[in-house]
Design an enzyme around this catalytic site. Sequence first.
Site, PDB file in Angstrom:
ATOM      1  NE  ARG A  33      -3.872  -2.310   1.030  1.00 44.34           N
ATOM      2  CZ  ARG A  33      -3.885  -3.448   0.300  1.00 44.34           C
ATOM      3  NH1 ARG A  33      -3.166  -3.540  -0.803  1.00 44.34           N
ATOM      4  NH2 ARG A  33      -4.642  -4.474   0.665  1.00 44.34           N
ATOM      5  CD  GLU A 178     -11.709 -11.199   6.746  1.00 39.95           C
ATOM      6  OE1 GLU A 178     -11.001 -10.889   7.725  1.00 39.95           O
ATOM      7  OE2 GLU A 178     -11.601 -10.644   5.641  1.00 39.95           O
ATOM      8  CE  LYS A 220     -13.062  -7.961   7.438  1.00 38.50           C
ATOM      9  NZ  LYS A 220     -12.056  -7.062   7.998  1.00 38.50           N
ATOM     10  CB  SER A 262     -14.201  -3.335   1.013  1.00 40.63           C
ATOM     11  OG  SER A 262     -12.854  -3.208   1.364  1.00 40.63           O
ATOM     12  N   GLY A 264     -11.690  -5.466  -2.299  1.00 45.67           N
ATOM     13  CA  GLY A 264     -11.192  -4.959  -3.579  1.00 45.67           C
ATOM     14  C   GLY A 264     -12.265  -4.238  -4.388  1.00 45.67           C
ATOM     15  NE  ARG A 293      -8.371  -4.659  -0.216  1.00 47.32           N
ATOM     16  CZ  ARG A 293      -8.467  -5.826  -0.848  1.00 47.32           C
ATOM     17  NH1 ARG A 293      -7.901  -5.962  -2.034  1.00 47.32           N
ATOM     18  NH2 ARG A 293      -9.126  -6.836  -0.336  1.00 47.32           N
TER      19      ARG A 293
HETATM   20  C1  5MM Z   1      -6.546  -4.703   6.182  1.00 46.72           C
HETATM   21  O1  5MM Z   1      -6.202  -5.898   5.514  1.00 46.72           O
HETATM   22  C2  5MM Z   1      -6.297  -7.082   6.297  1.00 46.72           C
HETATM   23  C3  5MM Z   1      -4.984  -7.758   6.455  1.00 46.72           C
HETATM   24  O2  5MM Z   1      -4.528  -8.349   5.276  1.00 46.72           O
HETATM   25  P1  5MM Z   1      -3.105  -9.133   5.276  1.00 46.72           P
HETATM   26  O3  5MM Z   1      -3.134 -10.122   6.393  1.00 46.72           O
HETATM   27  O4  5MM Z   1      -3.097  -9.762   3.918  1.00 46.72           O
HETATM   28  O5  5MM Z   1      -2.047  -8.117   5.451  1.00 46.72           O
HETATM   29  C4  5MM Z   1      -7.401  -7.983   5.729  1.00 46.72           C
HETATM   30  O6  5MM Z   1      -7.533  -9.209   6.402  1.00 46.72           O
HETATM   31  C5  5MM Z   1      -8.675  -7.232   5.864  1.00 46.72           C
HETATM   32  O7  5MM Z   1      -9.000  -7.062   7.223  1.00 46.72           O
HETATM   33  C6  5MM Z   1      -9.844  -7.914   5.177  1.00 46.72           C
HETATM   34  O8  5MM Z   1      -9.480  -8.560   3.991  1.00 46.72           O
HETATM   35  C7  5MM Z   1     -10.842  -6.834   4.829  1.00 46.72           C
HETATM   36  O9  5MM Z   1     -10.166  -5.806   4.158  1.00 46.72           O
HETATM   37  P2  5MM Z   1     -10.741  -5.285   2.782  1.00 46.72           P
HETATM   38  O10 5MM Z   1      -9.655  -4.404   2.222  1.00 46.72           O
HETATM   39  O11 5MM Z   1     -11.023  -6.497   1.944  1.00 46.72           O
HETATM   40  O12 5MM Z   1     -11.990  -4.533   3.186  1.00 46.72           O
END
Ligand code: 5MM
Length: 341
Positions: A33, A178, A220, A262, A264, A293
């Site tokens: 990011r 989740e 989630k 979310s 993506g 994101r």
């Molecule tokens: C914020 O991103 C979370 C951590 O991802 P990594 O373990 O790959 O670094 C991720 O688990 C996030 O909480 C969920 O996917 C929801 O985030 P999005 O961006 O999909 O809303």
Amino acid sequence: MNLAELNKIATAMVAPGKGILAADESGGTIKKRFDAIGVDSTEASRRDYRELLFRSTKAMADRISGVILFDETIRQKAEDGTPLVKVIEQAGSIPGIKVDKGAKPLAFSPGETITEGLDGLRERLIEYRDLGAKFCKWRAVIDIGPGIPSYNCISANVHALARYAALCQEQGLVPIVEPEVLMDGDHDIDRCYQVTELVLKLLYEQLYFARVQLEGTVLKPNMVVPGKKCPKQVSEAEIAEKTLQVLKACVPVAVPGIAFLSGGQCDVEATARLDAMNKIGNVPWRLSFSYGRALQAAPQKTWSGKTQNKQAAQAAFAHRAEMNGLATLGQWKPELEKKAA
Ligand code: 5MM
């Protein structure tokens, strides 16, 4: 286990008008990011960026029920020496922690992963609880492609989610469960529906076997959407309708709330679809967000690592938090997006 206390926390996490900020990017993800905005990922830059979000006082108080932290962040102090956990609490939000150790290749299953992190989890949960966490998160990843997902992948992942959730409740922590069905790929919305349905059915079976008390959990899930590369994209109304249909078929009424990821989707899409579901309503759980994101893309870009952009970045974050907060009430309108963040 004090189920009344767990239920109180879970209910607060999905309070009307509020949702969760997923700020639990692991080292590799936050670097990706930051690379995109030309910022070096160092312990200090990660702290500065996350402090900026947590000190968006009004947005945090009005719209962010809880924050999911990464291991590094739950131990960090703000610039003035206040632990970041305290900054979050002072803003009226609940601190939580990601406790999985990431999705690793599943043996003999090309293209599929199993989320690891169960070994030693009880001890880590005790430490996180002492550091101030009130809830946890574990993400299982299910990809759709030719010949996948396999039953082996889904069952291994939901079994791990159930073991994780039981350990959390044993230690007085609310588990966010989740199971993410990815939206990469060219599959259509009906394929996403089928896979999501199977995942959720098997998940709730495993949670039952593991004696997890659903009143003290938050789900989630992904929304039911076509893959990003599917030539047939569909309307917001169809996504809302099919997502609600699969949830009604699979998620017990005892669950206090569902906080979508979310995954993506672009930020306004994620808001509009959540809003569309809440406008339909008539469901037994609160429908909220736990966006990473979709809440952070705008403030990250606005900040771009520059102190002079801090206020503008906080305004961009406050705007997305406000839009999503309204979406949890079915009160969002596209015109509201025009108001400059
Ligand atoms: C914020 O991103 C979370 C951590 O991802 P990594 O373990 O790959 O670094 C991720 O688990 C996030 O909480 C969920 O996917 C929801 O985030 P999005 O961006 O999909 O809303």
